[in-house]
Scaffold this motif. Structure first.
Motif, PDB file in Angstrom:
ATOM      1  N   HIS A  17     -17.905 -24.075  -4.061  1.00 18.32           N
ATOM      2  CA  HIS A  17     -18.616 -23.996  -2.783  1.00 18.32           C
ATOM      3  C   HIS A  17     -17.664 -23.489  -1.703  1.00 18.32           C
ATOM      4  O   HIS A  17     -16.542 -23.993  -1.575  1.00 18.32           O
ATOM      5  CB  HIS A  17     -19.177 -25.363  -2.392  1.00 18.32           C
ATOM      6  CG  HIS A  17     -20.298 -25.276  -1.419  1.00 18.32           C
ATOM      7  ND1 HIS A  17     -20.127 -24.822  -0.125  1.00 18.32           N
ATOM      8  CD2 HIS A  17     -21.622 -25.564  -1.538  1.00 18.32           C
ATOM      9  CE1 HIS A  17     -21.296 -24.847   0.502  1.00 18.32           C
ATOM     10  NE2 HIS A  17     -22.222 -25.284  -0.329  1.00 18.32           N
ATOM     11  N   HIS A  19     -17.508 -24.062   1.329  1.00 20.58           N
ATOM     12  CA  HIS A  19     -17.085 -25.093   2.270  1.00 20.58           C
ATOM     13  C   HIS A  19     -15.758 -25.715   1.866  1.00 20.58           C
ATOM     14  O   HIS A  19     -15.030 -26.254   2.714  1.00 20.58           O
ATOM     15  CB  HIS A  19     -18.150 -26.187   2.373  1.00 20.58           C
ATOM     16  CG  HIS A  19     -19.376 -25.760   3.114  1.00 20.58           C
ATOM     17  ND1 HIS A  19     -20.515 -26.543   3.207  1.00 20.58           N
ATOM     18  CD2 HIS A  19     -19.660 -24.629   3.807  1.00 20.58           C
ATOM     19  CE1 HIS A  19     -21.441 -25.903   3.906  1.00 20.58           C
ATOM     20  NE2 HIS A  19     -20.938 -24.750   4.287  1.00 20.58           N
ATOM     21  N   ALA A  20     -15.423 -25.641   0.574  1.00 20.05           N
ATOM     22  CA  ALA A  20     -14.164 -26.211   0.111  1.00 20.05           C
ATOM     23  C   ALA A  20     -12.980 -25.558   0.811  1.00 20.05           C
ATOM     24  O   ALA A  20     -11.948 -26.208   1.051  1.00 20.05           O
ATOM     25  CB  ALA A  20     -14.038 -26.049  -1.401  1.00 20.05           C
ATOM     26  N   TYR A  23     -12.693 -27.178   4.216  1.00 21.21           N
ATOM     27  CA  TYR A  23     -12.211 -28.551   4.076  1.00 21.21           C
ATOM     28  C   TYR A  23     -10.720 -28.569   3.760  1.00 21.21           C
ATOM     29  O   TYR A  23      -9.962 -29.392   4.294  1.00 21.21           O
ATOM     30  CB  TYR A  23     -12.974 -29.275   2.969  1.00 21.21           C
ATOM     31  CG  TYR A  23     -14.476 -29.362   3.165  1.00 21.21           C
ATOM     32  CD1 TYR A  23     -15.057 -29.238   4.424  1.00 21.21           C
ATOM     33  CD2 TYR A  23     -15.326 -29.563   2.076  1.00 21.21           C
ATOM     34  CE1 TYR A  23     -16.426 -29.298   4.597  1.00 21.21           C
ATOM     35  CE2 TYR A  23     -16.696 -29.646   2.237  1.00 21.21           C
ATOM     36  CZ  TYR A  23     -17.243 -29.504   3.497  1.00 21.21           C
ATOM     37  OH  TYR A  23     -18.608 -29.574   3.666  1.00 21.21           O
ATOM     38  N   THR A  79     -16.956 -30.371  -4.508  1.00 18.69           N
ATOM     39  CA  THR A  79     -17.538 -29.129  -3.989  1.00 18.69           C
ATOM     40  C   THR A  79     -17.797 -28.158  -5.142  1.00 18.69           C
ATOM     41  O   THR A  79     -17.594 -26.948  -5.015  1.00 18.69           O
ATOM     42  CB  THR A  79     -16.601 -28.494  -2.948  1.00 18.69           C
ATOM     43  OG1 THR A  79     -15.239 -28.632  -3.380  1.00 18.69           O
ATOM     44  CG2 THR A  79     -16.751 -29.133  -1.590  1.00 18.69           C
ATOM     45  N   HIS A  85     -22.586 -31.820  -9.820  1.00 18.25           N
ATOM     46  CA  HIS A  85     -22.214 -32.920  -8.943  1.00 18.25           C
ATOM     47  C   HIS A  85     -22.228 -34.269  -9.662  1.00 18.25           C
ATOM     48  O   HIS A  85     -21.306 -35.073  -9.503  1.00 18.25           O
ATOM     49  CB  HIS A  85     -23.153 -32.984  -7.725  1.00 18.25           C
ATOM     50  CG  HIS A  85     -22.922 -31.885  -6.742  1.00 18.25           C
ATOM     51  ND1 HIS A  85     -23.678 -31.743  -5.586  1.00 18.25           N
ATOM     52  CD2 HIS A  85     -22.021 -30.870  -6.726  1.00 18.25           C
ATOM     53  CE1 HIS A  85     -23.245 -30.690  -4.917  1.00 18.25           C
ATOM     54  NE2 HIS A  85     -22.252 -30.143  -5.582  1.00 18.25           N
ATOM     55  N   CYS A 101     -19.448 -35.851  -1.248  1.00 18.88           N
ATOM     56  CA  CYS A 101     -20.120 -34.902  -2.122  1.00 18.88           C
ATOM     57  C   CYS A 101     -20.829 -33.843  -1.299  1.00 18.88           C
ATOM     58  O   CYS A 101     -21.578 -34.166  -0.366  1.00 18.88           O
ATOM     59  CB  CYS A 101     -21.121 -35.620  -3.030  1.00 18.88           C
ATOM     60  SG  CYS A 101     -21.908 -34.541  -4.255  1.00 18.88           S
ATOM     61  N   GLU A 102     -20.617 -32.595  -1.668  1.00 18.69           N
ATOM     62  CA  GLU A 102     -21.276 -31.478  -0.996  1.00 18.69           C
ATOM     63  C   GLU A 102     -22.786 -31.592  -1.154  1.00 18.69           C
ATOM     64  O   GLU A 102     -23.294 -32.166  -2.118  1.00 18.69           O
ATOM     65  CB  GLU A 102     -20.759 -30.158  -1.583  1.00 18.69           C
ATOM     66  CG  GLU A 102     -21.230 -28.910  -0.854  1.00 18.69           C
ATOM     67  CD  GLU A 102     -20.919 -28.955   0.628  1.00 18.69           C
ATOM     68  OE1 GLU A 102     -21.864 -28.921   1.434  1.00 18.69           O
ATOM     69  OE2 GLU A 102     -19.728 -29.036   0.981  1.00 18.69           O
TER      70      GLU A 102
END
Length: 352
Positions: A17, A19-20, A23, A79, A85, A101-102
């Motif tokens: 992902h 977004h990782a 982060y 992610t 997940h 958790c994403e």
């Protein structure tokens, strides 16, 4: 749930992902956090992933999940691809690490419930990654609504539009990994804001329509690229969510989210991603965002919860509730009409 030391070992499980990447940047800049990542799975040709990406981000790298967990992290951010997940959260929780958790929490309700149960059994924090909850604009909106300034909430119009995730993150358009297209990718963010706005008031009826008109000429896309979802809540309020991959590839930003709340005494609108300076340069349109970093605020809440041995918001059950809206929307598309949540089980989409 025991409080943790001030310097925390935090793992990042997968660079799947995007977004990782954000982060990792936020965590690497914090002196109270020690970061280590791992990136399991098969990566598409040409992708910058794994140890190479970790080096670019300035974080340590573990060769696999076992090696990451042998490091005994206090917390792990999951992610990975949506369908993975459950597997990853269950392994992390069993190792005694707290979990961020994403979104979406899972691709099915049984998997989401298993995630929640695993973390409860292990007595670890489970937080769902919904950074827009931490936008100052949304925090202020909550204050206005809670104070009764808008009166009784009648309806909400929400949008979450963006670019289609292709290239290095093309798994988003593979239903076997993502669980669906723009419906899955974008409805959950708005559904979570509504969950907080209505103080976990359950959804009652959902009606969704989707199409693949957007990006129809692109090969290999087997998921919806545009959709519109209407939701009726038990408190009588209704919401409409536009969840399309409608931003062009040439757009200088990934997309945006807006919310308009209509009450009996007033209307309030927020656009958390509006703060930016834009223009044109030699290579075309440019954009520079400024203002609060929602990812940083969300991670601060997660780390504080880990240190203090308390639950974090939004928790796993909030992630489950927003997923239920998405799954009901998928059931509505399948049935061709509106559907109540207690009908979803009959259609075999989720087990309530």
């Amino acid at each position: 749930m025991n409080a943790r030391p001030q310097v925390l070992r935090v793992g990042i499980l997968s660079f799947a992902h995007p977004h990782a990447i954000s982060y990792a940047g936020v965590l690497a800049a914090r002196p109270d956090v020690h970061v280590r990542a791992t990136d399991p799975g098969v990566h598409a040709s040409g992708e910058v992933r794994g140890a190479e990406l970790a080096a670019q981000l300035g974080v340590e790298y573990a060769d696999d999940v076992d090696q990451l967990l042998s490091w005994q992290p206090h917390a792990v951010i999951v992610t990975s691809e949506n369908v993975r997940h459950r597997e990853h959260v269950e392994r992390v929780a069993a190792a005694g690490a707290h979990v961020l958790c994403e979104k979406p929490l899972a691709t099915s309700e049984p998997d989401a419930r298993a995630i929640v149960a695993a973390c409860e059994r292990a007595d670890v924090v489970l937080m769902t990654a919904y950074p827009v909850r931490f936008a100052p604009e949304f925090v202020r909106l909550l204050e206005v609504v809670r104070a009764g300034e808008l009166g009784r909430i009648l309806s909400v119009n929400g949008t979450n539009n963006g670019k289609i995730p292709l290239g290095e993150r093309s798994w988003f358009t593979d239903a076997s990994l993502s669980g669906g297209g723009s419906l899955v990718d974008h409805v959950v963010h708005v559904a979570d804001l509504l969950d907080e706005l209505f103080e976990a008031q359950p959804a009652d009826r959902v009606h969704a329509v989707v199409n693949r008109t957007l990006h129809a000429v692109r090969p290999g896309i087997d998921v919806e690229t545009g959709g519109l979802v209407s939701v009726r809540y038990l408190n009588g309020a209704t919401a409409v969510i536009d969840c399309s991959w409608s931003h062009p590839d040439s757009a200088p930003n990934w997309g945006g989210l807006t919310l308009e709340v209509v009450g009996s005494r007033g209307i309030a609108r927020i656009d958390p991603f509006a703060k930016h300076v834009g223009g044109f340069g030699p290579s075309g349109a440019v954009r520079h965002d400024f203002g609060a970093d929602m990812d940083a605020s969300m991670l601060a809440e997660f780390l504080a919860a880990v240190r203090e041995g308390r639950s974090a918001r939004p928790d796993g059950r909030a992630g489950l509730r927003s997923l239920q809206v998405v799954l009901a929307a998928q059931a509505s598309v399948q049935s061709g009409g509106p559907i109540t949540l207690d009908q979803v089980e009959e259609l075999g989409r989720i087990a309530l």
